[in-house]
Design a protein around this motif. Structure first.
Motif, PDB file in Angstrom:
ATOM      1  N   ALA A  92     -14.803  13.056   9.584  1.00  0.00           N
ATOM      2  CA  ALA A  92     -15.642  13.354   8.421  1.00  0.00           C
ATOM      3  C   ALA A  92     -16.757  12.320   8.238  1.00  0.00           C
ATOM      4  N   GLY A  93     -16.761  11.298   9.106  1.00  0.00           N
ATOM      5  CA  GLY A  93     -17.796  10.277   9.027  1.00  0.00           C
ATOM      6  C   GLY A  93     -17.557   9.243   7.952  1.00  0.00           C
ATOM      7  N   LYS A  94     -16.344   9.185   7.430  1.00  0.00           N
ATOM      8  CA  LYS A  94     -16.027   8.221   6.378  1.00  0.00           C
ATOM      9  C   LYS A  94     -15.603   6.882   6.981  1.00  0.00           C
ATOM     10  N   LYS A  95     -15.709   5.843   6.187  1.00  0.00           N
ATOM     11  CA  LYS A  95     -15.200   4.524   6.569  1.00  0.00           C
ATOM     12  C   LYS A  95     -13.740   4.474   6.111  1.00  0.00           C
ATOM     13  N   PRO A  96     -12.787   4.535   7.011  1.00  0.00           N
ATOM     14  CA  PRO A  96     -11.376   4.666   6.610  1.00  0.00           C
ATOM     15  C   PRO A  96     -10.914   3.582   5.639  1.00  0.00           C
ATOM     16  N   PHE A  97     -10.114   4.019   4.683  1.00  0.00           N
ATOM     17  CA  PHE A  97      -9.573   3.132   3.639  1.00  0.00           C
ATOM     18  C   PHE A  97      -8.148   3.591   3.364  1.00  0.00           C
ATOM     19  N   PHE A  98      -7.168   2.866   3.927  1.00  0.00           N
ATOM     20  CA  PHE A  98      -5.770   3.262   3.811  1.00  0.00           C
ATOM     21  C   PHE A  98      -4.962   2.191   3.075  1.00  0.00           C
ATOM     22  N   LEU A  99      -3.818   2.614   2.582  1.00  0.00           N
ATOM     23  CA  LEU A  99      -2.899   1.716   1.878  1.00  0.00           C
ATOM     24  C   LEU A  99      -1.502   1.925   2.429  1.00  0.00           C
ATOM     25  N   LEU A 100      -0.874   0.835   2.906  1.00  0.00           N
ATOM     26  CA  LEU A 100       0.502   0.886   3.380  1.00  0.00           C
ATOM     27  C   LEU A 100       1.412   0.183   2.390  1.00  0.00           C
ATOM     28  N   LEU A 101       2.540   0.793   2.093  1.00  0.00           N
ATOM     29  CA  LEU A 101       3.513   0.207   1.174  1.00  0.00           C
ATOM     30  C   LEU A 101       4.801  -0.067   1.952  1.00  0.00           C
ATOM     31  N   ASP A 102       5.101  -1.353   2.100  1.00  0.00           N
ATOM     32  CA  ASP A 102       6.269  -1.759   2.872  1.00  0.00           C
ATOM     33  C   ASP A 102       7.486  -1.831   1.955  1.00  0.00           C
ATOM     34  N   GLN A 103       8.112  -0.663   1.755  1.00  0.00           N
ATOM     35  CA  GLN A 103       9.354  -0.527   0.988  1.00  0.00           C
ATOM     36  C   GLN A 103       9.192  -0.900  -0.495  1.00  0.00           C
ATOM     37  N   ILE A 104       8.129  -0.398  -1.117  1.00  0.00           N
ATOM     38  CA  ILE A 104       8.052  -0.420  -2.578  1.00  0.00           C
ATOM     39  C   ILE A 104       9.136   0.521  -3.076  1.00  0.00           C
ATOM     40  N   SER A 105      10.065   0.023  -3.893  1.00  0.00           N
ATOM     41  CA  SER A 105      11.259   0.811  -4.213  1.00  0.00           C
ATOM     42  C   SER A 105      11.291   1.381  -5.633  1.00  0.00           C
ATOM     43  N   ASP A 106      10.426   0.897  -6.517  1.00  0.00           N
ATOM     44  CA  ASP A 106      10.443   1.354  -7.905  1.00  0.00           C
ATOM     45  C   ASP A 106       9.469   2.522  -8.081  1.00  0.00           C
ATOM     46  N   ALA A 107       9.986   3.635  -8.590  1.00  0.00           N
ATOM     47  CA  ALA A 107       9.164   4.845  -8.708  1.00  0.00           C
ATOM     48  C   ALA A 107       7.975   4.649  -9.639  1.00  0.00           C
ATOM     49  N   ARG A 108       8.156   3.861 -10.719  1.00  0.00           N
ATOM     50  CA  ARG A 108       7.043   3.658 -11.651  1.00  0.00           C
ATOM     51  C   ARG A 108       5.965   2.765 -11.041  1.00  0.00           C
ATOM     52  N   ASN A 109       6.365   1.741 -10.314  1.00  0.00           N
ATOM     53  CA  ASN A 109       5.383   0.941  -9.584  1.00  0.00           C
ATOM     54  C   ASN A 109       4.636   1.805  -8.572  1.00  0.00           C
ATOM     55  N   PHE A 110       5.381   2.638  -7.869  1.00  0.00           N
ATOM     56  CA  PHE A 110       4.786   3.543  -6.885  1.00  0.00           C
ATOM     57  C   PHE A 110       3.755   4.454  -7.552  1.00  0.00           C
ATOM     58  N   GLY A 111       4.127   5.021  -8.691  1.00  0.00           N
ATOM     59  CA  GLY A 111       3.208   5.911  -9.404  1.00  0.00           C
ATOM     60  C   GLY A 111       1.943   5.196  -9.858  1.00  0.00           C
ATOM     61  N   ALA A 112       2.106   3.981 -10.374  1.00  0.00           N
ATOM     62  CA  ALA A 112       0.943   3.203 -10.815  1.00  0.00           C
ATOM     63  C   ALA A 112       0.023   2.877  -9.645  1.00  0.00           C
ATOM     64  N   ILE A 113       0.614   2.562  -8.502  1.00  0.00           N
ATOM     65  CA  ILE A 113      -0.174   2.270  -7.303  1.00  0.00           C
ATOM     66  C   ILE A 113      -0.933   3.516  -6.844  1.00  0.00           C
ATOM     67  N   ILE A 114      -0.268   4.662  -6.856  1.00  0.00           N
ATOM     68  CA  ILE A 114      -0.929   5.911  -6.463  1.00  0.00           C
ATOM     69  C   ILE A 114      -2.124   6.191  -7.377  1.00  0.00           C
ATOM     70  N   ARG A 115      -1.956   5.968  -8.671  1.00  0.00           N
ATOM     71  CA  ARG A 115      -3.046   6.209  -9.631  1.00  0.00           C
ATOM     72  C   ARG A 115      -4.259   5.335  -9.299  1.00  0.00           C
ATOM     73  N   THR A 116      -4.030   4.043  -9.040  1.00  0.00           N
ATOM     74  CA  THR A 116      -5.125   3.137  -8.694  1.00  0.00           C
ATOM     75  C   THR A 116      -5.741   3.521  -7.351  1.00  0.00           C
ATOM     76  N   ALA A 117      -4.896   3.916  -6.388  1.00  0.00           N
ATOM     77  CA  ALA A 117      -5.397   4.323  -5.074  1.00  0.00           C
ATOM     78  C   ALA A 117      -6.322   5.527  -5.202  1.00  0.00           C
ATOM     79  N   GLU A 118      -5.955   6.466  -6.052  1.00  0.00           N
ATOM     80  CA  GLU A 118      -6.804   7.644  -6.254  1.00  0.00           C
ATOM     81  C   GLU A 118      -8.140   7.249  -6.874  1.00  0.00           C
ATOM     82  N   CYS A 119      -8.097   6.348  -7.838  1.00  0.00           N
ATOM     83  CA  CYS A 119      -9.315   5.906  -8.525  1.00  0.00           C
ATOM     84  C   CYS A 119     -10.240   5.107  -7.609  1.00  0.00           C
ATOM     85  N   THR A 120      -9.697   4.451  -6.612  1.00  0.00           N
ATOM     86  CA  THR A 120     -10.505   3.615  -5.726  1.00  0.00           C
ATOM     87  C   THR A 120     -10.892   4.331  -4.430  1.00  0.00           C
TER      88      THR A 120
END
Length: 244
Positions: A92-120
């Protein structure tokens, strides 16, 4: 746990796994035995499905039905193939921007991270099949629905994902205190993958050995660490700052 996102009963769970359902996690009664349970355990291990042993009281809280010692949660989303997603982003010609989570285990932390990832504007989030937080009601709620907008990839091993990203020309940067480098001193305006470690242990030492860069956030208070979702936000927005 939403009732339409769960399966109860050993045979029903076996059938769901064999049918290709996205099983997020299975809760097993600690003292349950029998041939059918052995079949379920063997199947889960072959398919690398998350499971944990719990007391019967927890299963009784999850469902009033005859659970036979096993309750499974179904993921409300479908997961993406990492290699296909990387190719799609690059094509698609984009500059790749990925996020890896090495065993984040708390669902609420995971959800908060996903929200920020979507915004960024993160192109995809990569998690490991074993040990990762479930995609459940708490995840969906904390992400404010962002979980439906950001592609999430489940991989067998985080290290394999890192090797694939590196082979695709994407630099990997790990958030860790085990470095003298500051995140604000790194060049992030390029194809990048940010790696965040678990809440209590950080990034696995074996993962730290193979990544391209390590960086930390400056800390000036008396508390030695940030919540992982907050730290992740700082790393993602520094990447955004350099790109805009």
């Amino acid at each position: 746990m939403e009732k339409d996102h769960q399966i109860f009963g050993i045979r029903a769970i076996i059938e769901a796994i064999n049918a290709g359902k996205e099983i997020d996690k299975v809760f097993i009664q600690s003292d349950t035995q029998g041939d059918l349970m052995k079949d379920l355990m063997s199947l889960m291990k072959r398919k690398s499905i998350n499971f944990s042993y719990v007391p019967v009281e927890k299963l009784n809280r999850l469902t009033p039905n005859n659970h036979q010692g096993a309750v499974a949660t179904i993921s409300p989303i479908g997961f993406h193939d990492l290699e296909t997603l990387i190719e799609k982003v690059i094509d698609a010609g984009k500059k790749p921007f990925f996020l890896l989570l090495d065993q984040i285990s708390d669902a609420r932390n995971f959800g908060a991270i996903i929200r920020t990832a979507e915004c960024t504007g993160v192109d995809g989030i990569i998690i490991q099949k074993q040990g990762a937080a479930p995609v459940n009601g708490d995840t969906v709620k904390t992400s404010a629905g962002a979980v439906f907008n950001v592609p999430i990839c489940k991989v067998e091993h985080i290290k394999d994902a890192i090797f694939l990203l590196q082979a695709s020309g994407i630099k990997t940067v790990g958030a860790t205190e085990k470095t003298d480098k500051n995140i604000y001193d790194l060049e992030l305006n390029e194809p990048i993958a940010i790696i965040m470690g678990s809440e209590d242990r950080g990034i696995n030492p074996s993962v730290l050995k193979i990544i391209d860069e390590k960086a930390k956030l400056p800390m000036f208070g008396t508390i030695g660490s940030l919540n992982v979702s907050v730290a992740c936000g700082a790393f993602l927005y520094e990447t955004v700052r350099q790109r805009v």
